[in-house]
Design a protein around this motif. Structure first.
Motif, PDB file in Angstrom:
ATOM      1  N   GLU B  84      31.061  75.506  38.541  1.00  0.00           N
ATOM      2  CA  GLU B  84      29.844  75.504  37.738  1.00  0.00           C
ATOM      3  C   GLU B  84      30.048  75.939  36.282  1.00  0.00           C
ATOM      4  O   GLU B  84      29.084  76.104  35.559  1.00  0.00           O
ATOM      5  CB  GLU B  84      28.791  76.402  38.387  1.00  0.00           C
ATOM      6  CG  GLU B  84      29.266  77.824  38.602  1.00  0.00           C
ATOM      7  CD  GLU B  84      28.221  78.676  39.329  1.00  0.00           C
ATOM      8  OE1 GLU B  84      28.132  79.861  39.008  1.00  0.00           O
ATOM      9  OE2 GLU B  84      27.508  78.135  40.186  1.00  0.00           O
ATOM     10  N   PHE B  87      28.425  73.762  33.627  1.00  0.00           N
ATOM     11  CA  PHE B  87      26.956  73.827  33.620  1.00  0.00           C
ATOM     12  C   PHE B  87      26.496  75.013  32.772  1.00  0.00           C
ATOM     13  O   PHE B  87      25.562  74.905  31.983  1.00  0.00           O
ATOM     14  CB  PHE B  87      26.423  74.020  35.049  1.00  0.00           C
ATOM     15  CG  PHE B  87      26.388  72.768  35.860  1.00  0.00           C
ATOM     16  CD1 PHE B  87      25.380  71.840  35.671  1.00  0.00           C
ATOM     17  CD2 PHE B  87      27.347  72.518  36.821  1.00  0.00           C
ATOM     18  CE1 PHE B  87      25.332  70.690  36.434  1.00  0.00           C
ATOM     19  CE2 PHE B  87      27.306  71.370  37.579  1.00  0.00           C
ATOM     20  CZ  PHE B  87      26.302  70.449  37.388  1.00  0.00           C
ATOM     21  N   LEU B  88      27.187  76.137  32.965  1.00  0.00           N
ATOM     22  CA  LEU B  88      26.837  77.328  32.189  1.00  0.00           C
ATOM     23  C   LEU B  88      27.128  77.100  30.713  1.00  0.00           C
ATOM     24  O   LEU B  88      26.349  77.491  29.841  1.00  0.00           O
ATOM     25  CB  LEU B  88      27.619  78.541  32.703  1.00  0.00           C
ATOM     26  CG  LEU B  88      27.307  78.960  34.134  1.00  0.00           C
ATOM     27  CD1 LEU B  88      28.306  79.992  34.611  1.00  0.00           C
ATOM     28  CD2 LEU B  88      25.899  79.510  34.254  1.00  0.00           C
ATOM     29  N   ARG B  90      27.099  74.281  29.127  1.00  0.00           N
ATOM     30  CA  ARG B  90      26.138  73.343  28.553  1.00  0.00           C
ATOM     31  C   ARG B  90      24.915  74.088  28.021  1.00  0.00           C
ATOM     32  O   ARG B  90      24.408  73.807  26.946  1.00  0.00           O
ATOM     33  CB  ARG B  90      25.731  72.335  29.635  1.00  0.00           C
ATOM     34  CG  ARG B  90      24.809  71.270  29.150  1.00  0.00           C
ATOM     35  CD  ARG B  90      24.699  70.163  30.138  1.00  0.00           C
ATOM     36  NE  ARG B  90      24.031  70.592  31.383  1.00  0.00           N
ATOM     37  CZ  ARG B  90      23.697  69.759  32.352  1.00  0.00           C
ATOM     38  NH1 ARG B  90      23.983  68.486  32.256  1.00  0.00           N
ATOM     39  NH2 ARG B  90      23.100  70.200  33.429  1.00  0.00           N
ATOM     40  N   ARG B  91      24.458  75.058  28.805  1.00  0.00           N
ATOM     41  CA  ARG B  91      23.297  75.838  28.408  1.00  0.00           C
ATOM     42  C   ARG B  91      23.601  76.696  27.172  1.00  0.00           C
ATOM     43  O   ARG B  91      22.865  76.717  26.195  1.00  0.00           O
ATOM     44  CB  ARG B  91      22.910  76.742  29.566  1.00  0.00           C
ATOM     45  CG  ARG B  91      21.451  77.022  29.621  1.00  0.00           C
ATOM     46  CD  ARG B  91      21.112  77.658  30.923  1.00  0.00           C
ATOM     47  NE  ARG B  91      20.088  76.890  31.588  1.00  0.00           N
ATOM     48  CZ  ARG B  91      19.124  77.427  32.330  1.00  0.00           C
ATOM     49  NH1 ARG B  91      19.105  78.703  32.540  1.00  0.00           N
ATOM     50  NH2 ARG B  91      18.212  76.677  32.876  1.00  0.00           N
TER      51      ARG B  91
END
Lengths: 341, 148
Positions: B84, B87-88, B90-91
Motif C-alpha cells: 500500500e 496509495f499513501l 499518492r495522498r
C-alpha cells in the motif's frame, strides 16, 4: 447563554469530590480585559473561572503540557484532568486522543458551546479604537465596558475569522456540556477567506507569500502555541535534537538538518511548508498560530488550504472521531490520481 | 539585464532530482540504460525504498538546494512491493503538489509518475517531457536558498 455560575459550580464540585485533579480554564489576566489560561486544583479557586469573548485560547495545549510534565517527572496520575473546551478545543482534543497522545479516560471534557457568537479577535477591536476593560456575551452582540461606559458591538464585526467560518461551534465530544447546540449557525461559508485568496493568479500569490516568508523571524511562537506540535524533537529546529553525554561535537555538527535555523526566506518557507504538511489532517483551525504571530503572517490560509484539500479530495474531517484513521496514514481507492503521469 | 537573461536561458539546463522507488522506477531507469534508450542527462536519480517513504521534506529540501524540478516515481497502483506504499504516497504527494501551487510555485516543477520495472521507454519519455516543460520556466529561484 452559558451561565458562568454553572461552570464554576461544576468545577468546584468535581474538585471537592476529588473526581479530577485539576480544571483547565480561563481567568481574568492582569492585562485588563483579556482572559488567560489557568489550571485550578482547589475547590475554592473555582470562582476565578470566567467565560467571556476573550476566551480565545485553545486550552488543549495544556493537556499536552500536562502530559509532558507527567512524563518528565515520572509522576502517576490516577485522576483525569478536566478541560473547558469550545467546539474547536474539543476537536483538537479528539485529534490528540486519535493519535493516542492520551486516553479518553485521562481527560474530562467540560464542553462550552459558542452558541450565537464565537470569540473575539483582539486585533479587530484595536482597529476599531476601543479600549475596553471588560467584555461579555449578549445574544448576537459583544458588550464591552470602556471608560466612556458600555459599548455594544455586533459580534460579527469583531469576531475571529475562524469563528465566522466555523462549521462546528458545539463540542461534540464532551462529558458534560454548557450552552445550547447551535451547530447550524454559520455566518460566512467555510473557506471564504481562502477562496478570496485563491482567486489571485500564481504570480500574485507568490509575491504575497514571498513577502510573508521574508518577514518571518522564526520565533517559533506558532509552533509553541500549537497543541498538535508536541514532538520533543522538532525536525525544523536543530537545537531540539537529543544530546547525551556520548554525543560528540562531530555528531552534533553533522546531523541532518532539513531546515536551517537562520531566518532567511528559503528556510522560513520550508519551515512553514513543513509545518503545514505535518498539520495536514490534524489542524482543526483554532488559528492560534496566526493569533500569536508577532509579525502577523496569515498562517490560517495555509492550514485552511490543507484542510480543504483533505475535505474535498479525500472526504476527511479532522477531529471527527477518536477511533478513525488519520489523513496521511490511510487511503481510498478513489483518491485523486489524475496528476500522476 | 535583458542580455544577461537571454544568456542564462540559452545555457540553461534544468536540473532534476528524481526520487525513484527501488522496486519499479529505479529498475525502470536501469532498463532504459541497458536498452540504450537515449534520454536527457538532466535527472539525478535517488533511489528510495518506496514512494510511500518519501517525506515532503525530501522534495522541499531538493528545491531548497537548487533543483529546478523534482520527480517522484514509483510502482503502478496495485503493484507496490509493500502493498500500500504508493496509495499513501499518492495522498501525501497530492497535498505537497497543491501546497506548492498554492504559494505560487509553478506546478510544472513538481511531477509524479508511475513507471514499472518493464517501462524503460516510459521512463525516458517522462524525463524528456519533464525537461522540455522545465526549460521555458528557467532556473528555480523561489525556494532556492541563498543570499537574496
Amino acid at each position: 447563554m452559558i451561565n458562568l455560575q454553572d461552570m464554576r459550580d461544576t468545577a468546584r464540585n468535581m474538585l471537592a469530590k476529588n473526581e479530577v485533579r485539576g480544571v483547565i480554564g480561563y481567568r481574568r489576566s492582569t492585562n485588563g480585559m483579556l482572559a488567560e489560561p489557568v489550571v485550578i486544583t482547589k475547590p475554592e479557586q473555582a470562582d476565578e473561572l470566567i467565560w467571556d469573548p476573550t476566551c480565545f485560547h485553545n486550552l488543549s495545549l495544556y493537556l499536552v503540557e500536562d502530559r509532558k510534565f507527567l512524563a518528565h517527572t515520572r509522576a502517576k496520575a490516577d485522576l483525569p484532568i478536566a478541560i473547558i473546551a469550545k467546539g474547536c478545543d474539543a476537536r483538537s482534543t479528539v485529534v490528540l486522543m486519535q493519535e493516542n497522545y492520551f486516553e479518553r479516560k485521562d481527560v474530562y471534557i467540560i464542553g462550552v458551546s459558542c452558541e450565537g457568537t464565537g470569540v473575539l479577535d483582539e486585533r479587530k477591536l484595536v482597529k476599531k479604537g476601543i479600549r475596553a476593560t471588560n467584555s461579555a456575551f449578549d445574544g448576537d452582540d459583544f458588550v464591552f465596558t470602556t471608560e466612556q461606559g458600555e459599548q455594544r458591538i455586533p459580534a460579527r464585526e469583531v469576531m475571529a475569522d475562524r469563528c465566522l467560518e466555523c462549521r462546528e461551534c458545539f463540542p461534540k465530544e464532551h462529558n458534560i456540556v454548557l450552552g445550547e447546540d447551535k451547530t447550524g449557525r454559520q455566518l460566512d461559508a467555510p473557506f471564504t477567506a481562502l477562496k478570496r485568496f485563491e482567486e489571485l493568479d500564481p504570480a500574485a500569490r507568490w509575491e504575497f507569500w514571498d513577502h510573508q516568508f521574508e518577514r518571518c523571524i522564526r520565533c517559533f511562537a506558532c509552533r509553541s502555541v500549537c497543541p498538535m506540535c508536541y514532538c520533543d524533537e522538532c525536525i525544523v529546529d536543530s537545537t531540539s535534537f537529543p544530546v547525551t553525554g556520548q554525543t560528540t561535537a562531530d555528531e552534533k555538527a553533522n546531523r541532518v538538518k532539513w531546515i536551517e535555523r537562520s531566518a532567511t526566506r528559503a528556510e522560513n518557507m520550508t519551515y512553514h511548508m513543513t509545518r503545514v504538511l505535518h498539520l495536514a489532517g490534524r489542524c482543526i483551525d483554532c488559528n492560534e498560530c496566526e493569533r500569536v504571530c508577532p509579525v502577523n503572517i496569515p498562517l490560517r490560509l495555509l492550514n485552511n488550504k490543507m484542510e480543504r484539500e483533505a475535505r474535498e479530495q479525500f472526504g476527511y474531517e479532522p477531529g471527527a472521531s477518536i477511533g478513525g484513521p488519520s489523513l496521511t496514514a490511510s487511503f481510498l481507492d478513489t483518491d485523486p490520481g489524475k496528476f500522476i503521469r | 539585464m535583458s542580455e544577461q537573461q537571454a544568456e542564462v536561458t540559452t545555457d540553461y539546463e534544468p536540473r532534476i532530482v528524481a526520487f525513484l522507488c527501488k522496486w519499479c522506477s529505479s529498475a525502470g531507469s536501469d532498463l532504459a540504460g541497458v536498452s540504450r534508450i537515449q534520454y536527457p542527462s538532466n535527472a539525478t536519480p535517488i533511489t528510495v525504498p518506496c514512494t510511500g517513504s518519501i517525506s515532503p521534506n525530501y522534495i522541499l529540501s531538493a528545491l531548497k538546494k537548487g533543483a529546478d524540478g523534482v520527480l517522484v516515481s514509483g510502482c503502478h497502483i496495485g503493484d507496490c512491493h509493500y502493498i500500500e506504499g504508493n496509495f499513501l504516497a499518492r495522498r501525501k504527494i497530492h497535498l505537497v503538489k497543491e501546497l506548492l501551487g498554492f504559494v505560487g510555485i509553478e506546478q510544472d516543477r513538481f511531477r509524479m509518475s508511475w513507471v514499472s520495472a518493464a517501462e524503460g521507454a516510459k521512463y525516458s519519455q517522462v524525463i524528456k517531457d519533464f525537461v522540455e516543460d522545465l526549460r521555458p520556466l528557467g532556473p528555480q529561484t523561489k525556494v532556492k536558498a541563498g543570499r537574496s
